[in-house]
Structure formats: C-alpha cells, structure tokens
Design a protein around this motif. Structure first.
Motif, PDB file in Angstrom:
ATOM      1  N   SER A   1      11.504 -70.761  -5.143  1.00  0.00           N
ATOM      2  CA  SER A   1      10.820 -69.763  -4.321  1.00  0.00           C
ATOM      3  C   SER A   1      11.507 -69.654  -2.972  1.00  0.00           C
ATOM      4  CB  SER A   1       9.357 -70.157  -4.121  1.00  0.00           C
ATOM      5  OG  SER A   1       9.282 -71.344  -3.346  1.00  0.00           O
TER       6      SER A   1
ATOM      7  N   PRO B   1       9.816 -65.992 -10.189  1.00  0.00           N
ATOM      8  CA  PRO B   1       9.021 -66.855 -11.081  1.00  0.00           C
ATOM      9  C   PRO B   1       7.523 -66.599 -10.970  1.00  0.00           C
ATOM     10  CG  PRO B   1      10.730 -68.125  -9.983  1.00  0.00           C
ATOM     11  CD  PRO B   1      10.699 -66.787  -9.311  1.00  0.00           C
ATOM     12  N   GLU B   2       7.065 -66.333  -9.763  1.00  0.00           N
ATOM     13  CA  GLU B   2       5.637 -66.075  -9.552  1.00  0.00           C
ATOM     14  C   GLU B   2       5.178 -64.836 -10.323  1.00  0.00           C
ATOM     15  OE1 GLU B   2       2.552 -65.004  -5.870  1.00  0.00           O
ATOM     16  OE2 GLU B   2       4.704 -65.224  -5.501  1.00  0.00           O
TER      17      GLU B   2
ATOM     18  N   LYS C   1      14.955 -68.422 -18.856  1.00  0.00           N
ATOM     19  CA  LYS C   1      14.672 -69.677 -18.174  1.00  0.00           C
ATOM     20  C   LYS C   1      15.303 -69.699 -16.786  1.00  0.00           C
ATOM     21  CE  LYS C   1      14.721 -74.689 -18.835  1.00  0.00           C
ATOM     22  NZ  LYS C   1      15.114 -75.810 -19.731  1.00  0.00           N
TER      23      LYS C   1
ATOM     24  N   LYS D   1       0.730 -68.125 -23.823  1.00  0.00           N
ATOM     25  CA  LYS D   1       0.483 -69.458 -24.385  1.00  0.00           C
ATOM     26  C   LYS D   1      -0.998 -69.662 -24.700  1.00  0.00           C
ATOM     27  CE  LYS D   1       1.143 -74.379 -23.393  1.00  0.00           C
ATOM     28  NZ  LYS D   1       1.663 -75.374 -22.390  1.00  0.00           N
TER      29      LYS D   1
ATOM     30  N   ARG E   1       3.525 -65.517 -19.140  1.00  0.00           N
ATOM     31  CA  ARG E   1       3.816 -66.730 -19.902  1.00  0.00           C
ATOM     32  C   ARG E   1       2.535 -67.539 -20.138  1.00  0.00           C
ATOM     33  NH1 ARG E   1       7.933 -65.877 -22.609  1.00  0.00           N
ATOM     34  NH2 ARG E   1      10.013 -66.272 -21.773  1.00  0.00           N
ATOM     35  N   THR E   2       1.711 -67.626 -19.106  1.00  0.00           N
ATOM     36  CA  THR E   2       0.477 -68.407 -19.215  1.00  0.00           C
ATOM     37  C   THR E   2      -0.472 -67.795 -20.248  1.00  0.00           C
ATOM     38  OG1 THR E   2       0.663 -69.097 -16.899  1.00  0.00           O
ATOM     39  CG2 THR E   2      -1.493 -69.320 -17.940  1.00  0.00           C
TER      40      THR E   2
ATOM     41  N   LYS F   1       5.381 -65.706 -14.382  1.00  0.00           N
ATOM     42  CA  LYS F   1       4.526 -66.784 -14.877  1.00  0.00           C
ATOM     43  C   LYS F   1       3.208 -66.308 -15.498  1.00  0.00           C
ATOM     44  CE  LYS F   1       2.482 -71.213 -13.569  1.00  0.00           C
ATOM     45  NZ  LYS F   1       2.288 -72.188 -12.472  1.00  0.00           N
ATOM     46  N   PRO F   2       2.490 -65.324 -14.912  1.00  0.00           N
ATOM     47  CA  PRO F   2       1.199 -64.934 -15.494  1.00  0.00           C
ATOM     48  C   PRO F   2       1.280 -64.543 -16.968  1.00  0.00           C
ATOM     49  CG  PRO F   2       1.418 -64.007 -13.301  1.00  0.00           C
ATOM     50  CD  PRO F   2       2.738 -64.616 -13.639  1.00  0.00           C
TER      51      PRO F   2
ATOM     52  N   GLU G   1      12.945 -67.792 -14.605  1.00  0.00           N
ATOM     53  CA  GLU G   1      11.633 -68.428 -14.442  1.00  0.00           C
ATOM     54  C   GLU G   1      11.690 -69.725 -13.648  1.00  0.00           C
ATOM     55  OE1 GLU G   1       8.995 -67.427 -18.215  1.00  0.00           O
ATOM     56  OE2 GLU G   1      10.994 -68.101 -18.819  1.00  0.00           O
ATOM     57  N   THR G   2      12.878 -70.272 -13.473  1.00  0.00           N
ATOM     58  CA  THR G   2      13.008 -71.531 -12.730  1.00  0.00           C
ATOM     59  C   THR G   2      13.699 -71.339 -11.386  1.00  0.00           C
ATOM     60  OG1 THR G   2      15.093 -71.998 -13.897  1.00  0.00           O
ATOM     61  CG2 THR G   2      13.059 -72.910 -14.832  1.00  0.00           C
TER      62      THR G   2
END
Length: 229
Positions: free
Chosen positions: A178, A134-135, A171, A145, A141-142, A138-139, A174-175
């Motif tokens: 960790s 996920p880490e 999903k 958006k 995705r951010t 995430k970048p 991404e979920t």
C-alpha cells in the motif's frame, strides 16, 4: 317463333360452353403495381443506438483518473451476489456490467486498450481510481471464497500502467504494498547510511519518484511545525 327468336338471341352468350370464361375475361382488369411506403428507422433501433452511446460514454467517464481495469467473469452469479460485491468495494472502485464490444470501443486509443484479449464472455468490469490496488481487488476475492463461486467466476485479466495481467499474474497485483507501506519503507531508507540511499537511487524510476515525494512531504511537515515551535 318467339321461342325460336329467343333461342337464337341467347345462344351466342348463354348457350356456348365458353360463354362464362369470355365474360370473365372481359371483366378482368390488370392489377396496379403496389406502391410501398419507404420505411424509416424504427424508434426501437434509434433507442438502441442511443443506449449504446450512453454506455460507451459511461465507460469513458470511469476511465478518467483510472489506475486499473479488471475483468470479472460473472456468468452464473446472481444479482444479489453482484450487489454484495458492489457494496464491499471501497469508494475508489466501481463495478460495471457492460457489453464487451462497447467497452472495447471506449478503451480504443487509451492505455487500457491492452485489455482487449479478455473482452469475451460474460464480464463485469472493475475500475479502480486509486493506487491502492490490493484494497480494490480484495473484496471480490473475499466474497468469491465465502460464497464458493465456481472456478470460472474469476478475474479474467487486468491492465495496470498500460500492461496486461492475465489470471495467473494477479498475485503480483494483489500483493502490491500500500502507499502507506511504501512511504514508511522509503522514509526509513532516507535515514539509512549513504550506501543504502545509493541503492535506492539505482532502483526503477517509479521508486525514485516515490522517494522524492516522501522527502518533499517530510520537508513540508517540518516547515509547518516550525512556526508553532
């Protein structure tokens, strides 16, 4: 008489209407067949092959100790936007733009060969060298958006542990918890009653492995603390 003599001498060659054509035919020589020098492979073609091999080798380097590969459709994105994504990634992740055919050659015979369904279109490829999936995801995705990217500029697919994940399955990636969250949960499980531990032992092999790893680390920590006490 001299004029008549000259006239009789010149008439066969100069006076005849076909005299020029006979002279031209007499002076015409057959053309020699052209000898074409055999062509060698162009330097440009050689460089192109070398460049392709270089890209394939670079992708194979990224496959070493790789946990996940994800494809990102970058059509329409600017160089600046791609650079922003690269800078936002953790050290464990690498974004590479490469031709689909070359990536396909590099992943042949590996667990990431399952990525082939999305080897089309203009893709950049994200290589993740850590279990912190996920880490690493995430970048993008951010930025996606914040910059309000077009809908097509999305993840087109990924491979994790040999399984292909389509865009509608991201999903789950991404979920994922960790490593720290997993260890905390499993350490808590070790302190629960025996019936809870039995439930953990009946979980998938991956969870059991994580339990054992956490327990070994706990023992190592206790051994290190023992001499100090």
């Amino acid at each position: 008489m001299e004029a008549a003599a000259l006239s009789s001498l010149s008439s066969p060659f100069l006076s005849s209407p076909h005299s020029h054509s006979r002279i031209n035919r007499t002076l015409t020589f057959p053309s020699r067949p052209s000898r074409r020098t055999p062509t060698l492979p162009s330097i440009r073609a050689t460089i192109t092959r070398a460049k392709k091999e270089e890209v394939i080798a670079a992708v194979k380097v990224q496959l070493e100790n790789c946990y996940l590969i994800a494809g990102i459709r970058y059509e329409g994105l600017t160089v600046k936007q791609l650079q922003a994504v690269r800078k936002a990634l953790p050290d464990s992740a690498k974004l590479m733009v490469a031709k689909n055919t070359l990536v396909g050659k590099a992943i042949e015979g590996t667990q990431f060969e399952a990525l082939k369904p999305c080897l089309n279109g203009m893709n950049a490829y994200l290589f993740v060298h850590s279990e912190e999936i996920p880490e690493a995801l995430k970048p993008y995705r951010t930025i996606q958006k914040d910059e309000k990217f077009d809908e097509r500029n999305d993840y087109v697919g990924a491979v994790f542990e040999g399984k292909f994940y389509g865009p509608d399955e991201f999903k789950a990636l991404e979920t994922m918890p960790s490593r720290a969250e997993i260890y905390a949960k499993l350490l808590g499980t070790l302190q629960m009653p025996a019936i809870s531990l039995v439930g953990t032992l009946q979980a998938p092999a991956r969870n059991l492995l994580l339990v054992l790893q956490a327990y070994v680390k706990k023992l190592e920590a206790e051994q290190e603390a023992a001499p100090a006490s």
